[in-house]
Design a protein around this motif. Sequence first.
Motif, PDB file in Angstrom:
ATOM      1  N   GLN A  82     -10.081  39.902  -1.888  1.00  0.00           N
ATOM      2  CA  GLN A  82      -9.252  38.880  -1.248  1.00  0.00           C
ATOM      3  C   GLN A  82      -7.931  39.500  -0.811  1.00  0.00           C
ATOM      4  OE1 GLN A  82      -9.084  34.664  -2.741  1.00  0.00           O
ATOM      5  NE2 GLN A  82      -6.971  35.216  -3.188  1.00  0.00           N
ATOM      6  N   ASN A 142      -5.944  28.939   4.808  1.00  0.00           N
ATOM      7  CA  ASN A 142      -5.842  29.371   3.415  1.00  0.00           C
ATOM      8  C   ASN A 142      -4.812  30.479   3.206  1.00  0.00           C
ATOM      9  OD1 ASN A 142      -7.892  27.613   2.425  1.00  0.00           O
ATOM     10  ND2 ASN A 142      -9.444  28.994   3.254  1.00  0.00           N
ATOM     11  N   VAL A 164      -5.424  33.518   3.176  1.00  0.00           N
ATOM     12  CA  VAL A 164      -6.125  34.703   2.676  1.00  0.00           C
ATOM     13  C   VAL A 164      -7.529  34.742   3.262  1.00  0.00           C
ATOM     14  CG1 VAL A 164      -4.844  34.834   0.504  1.00  0.00           C
ATOM     15  CG2 VAL A 164      -6.911  33.465   0.620  1.00  0.00           C
ATOM     16  N   VAL A 165      -8.074  35.960   3.328  1.00  0.00           N
ATOM     17  CA  VAL A 165      -9.441  36.149   3.786  1.00  0.00           C
ATOM     18  C   VAL A 165     -10.178  36.976   2.744  1.00  0.00           C
ATOM     19  CG1 VAL A 165      -8.939  35.957   6.246  1.00  0.00           C
ATOM     20  CG2 VAL A 165      -8.728  38.168   5.132  1.00  0.00           C
ATOM     21  N   VAL A 166     -11.473  36.787   2.697  1.00  0.00           N
ATOM     22  CA  VAL A 166     -12.306  37.525   1.756  1.00  0.00           C
ATOM     23  C   VAL A 166     -13.148  38.528   2.526  1.00  0.00           C
ATOM     24  CG1 VAL A 166     -14.107  37.372   0.005  1.00  0.00           C
ATOM     25  CG2 VAL A 166     -12.362  35.590   0.148  1.00  0.00           C
ATOM     26  N   ARG A 167     -13.022  39.776   2.124  1.00  0.00           N
ATOM     27  CA  ARG A 167     -13.785  40.838   2.770  1.00  0.00           C
ATOM     28  C   ARG A 167     -14.729  41.472   1.753  1.00  0.00           C
ATOM     29  NH1 ARG A 167      -8.504  41.733   4.877  1.00  0.00           N
ATOM     30  NH2 ARG A 167      -8.379  41.337   7.120  1.00  0.00           N
ATOM     31  N   GLN A 188     -16.277  41.940  -3.377  1.00  0.00           N
ATOM     32  CA  GLN A 188     -15.483  41.022  -2.564  1.00  0.00           C
ATOM     33  C   GLN A 188     -14.005  41.221  -2.884  1.00  0.00           C
ATOM     34  OE1 GLN A 188     -16.915  37.026  -3.202  1.00  0.00           O
ATOM     35  NE2 GLN A 188     -18.311  37.153  -1.484  1.00  0.00           N
ATOM     36  N   CYS A 223      -4.171  37.151   5.064  1.00  0.00           N
ATOM     37  CA  CYS A 223      -4.645  37.129   6.451  1.00  0.00           C
ATOM     38  C   CYS A 223      -3.659  37.885   7.329  1.00  0.00           C
ATOM     39  CB  CYS A 223      -4.797  35.683   6.913  1.00  0.00           C
ATOM     40  SG  CYS A 223      -5.305  35.520   8.642  1.00  0.00           S
ATOM     41  N   CYS A 257      -8.200  32.390   8.903  1.00  0.00           N
ATOM     42  CA  CYS A 257      -8.291  32.073   7.465  1.00  0.00           C
ATOM     43  C   CYS A 257      -8.469  30.593   7.200  1.00  0.00           C
ATOM     44  CB  CYS A 257      -7.059  32.586   6.737  1.00  0.00           C
ATOM     45  SG  CYS A 257      -5.511  31.776   7.223  1.00  0.00           S
TER      46      CYS A 257
END
Length: 412
Positions: A183, A165, A167-170, A181, A186, A162
């Motif tokens: 969020q 951050n 968090v990850v965006v998928r 998208q 992670c 990540c």
Amino acid sequence: MVRETKFYDLLGVSPKASLDEIRKAYKKMALKLHPDRNPGADAEKQFKEMSRAYEVLSDEEKRATYDQYGEDGLSENGPGSNADDIFSAFFGGGFGGFGGGRKKGKKAQRKGESYSKAIEVSLEDMYNGKDIKMALTKNILCGTCNGKGSENPNATVTCATCRGNGVVVRVQRIGPGMMQQVQAACSDCRGTGESISDADRCKNCYGKKVVETKKVLEVHVEKGMTNNQKITFRGESDQEPETDPGDIVIVLRQTPHRYFKRDGSHLYVEKRLTLKEALCGFQIKILHFNNHEIVVRSNPGETVVTPGLVMKVAEEGMPVYQKPYVRGNLYIKFDVEFPRVSQIGSELNSLSKVLPGPALASATEKSCSLLPFDPHEVDPGTRTDKQAYEEDDEQGHSHRGGGGGGVQCASQ
């Protein structure tokens, strides 16, 4: 003519400078004096003074007040804005690698999640008060690594997944040719933005920074507490690194009592009397929550109790919350049980002479005889024509007089 030129001097502009010139001067001085770039002993003080000067001179109303009355004329407007806030606002949240300005003092910690749990409490316990012990399992910071996840202070690195951050965006498909998208936290660093290698992880918490523990909370139910009232244990929720623990909120759920009912600080109870008691007086006993008996008495000739009559016993209700010596009232709703005809027998004539009321109508007059009430009887007004026809057909086309079933009228 301006009264003083201190703020103009701090920015290096003349009192006649335009707003655009003031902005350019502030930008130049901010980059020069910002403590992150200039670690000098007086840099922070100069940066604050310069930021205060820009705050005033960039506002038309404040500048006019300053020009006329000087710095003393601004005191009634309260303290100025934080210097870092002005810097961040001017440079749009960051400039030249400063990352939005230097944060002064300890960073404000976010508060963790709070949890609520309902517990059942009897009306008797709300009357007398009670201490209830409640066991729970919660997370606390690991004592071995002090909530760092590793005993090696240099083991923590930025999460590569990540990039710190948390968090990850998928991207996920939500329909033909439609993407969305999303969020999410992670999964590699569990939203912390940090990563620890397997070799450096704490042997006690395995890098999780927290461990489970059991704790017993003592819930003090005070006299007079009510249904859905909340008792808060502040800071007793799960612990997390760099986070103030949330609260545990206990919600009281009052369970029904077998004969007492509650309305605020008042109690209600129902009592059934015989007809003799209702007419000639009575004495009843009510066992209260603290095991004392309330004796309620009505002497002969004082009161004729009718079905549904409500009478009050003062100050025998619930205690008032945080005022335990103040109590509500106890209300008694009476019902009267009438005797069966077989129990009266030959005394009917005697009763009719004693009790008030009109004389019985002559037997030669036309009258209706009453039939027992059937709560399941269908209202004839709600039946369809087809239902009425089928019912009449089943009964051999016989029609009941008087609308069917409620009363039957006859000549005697």
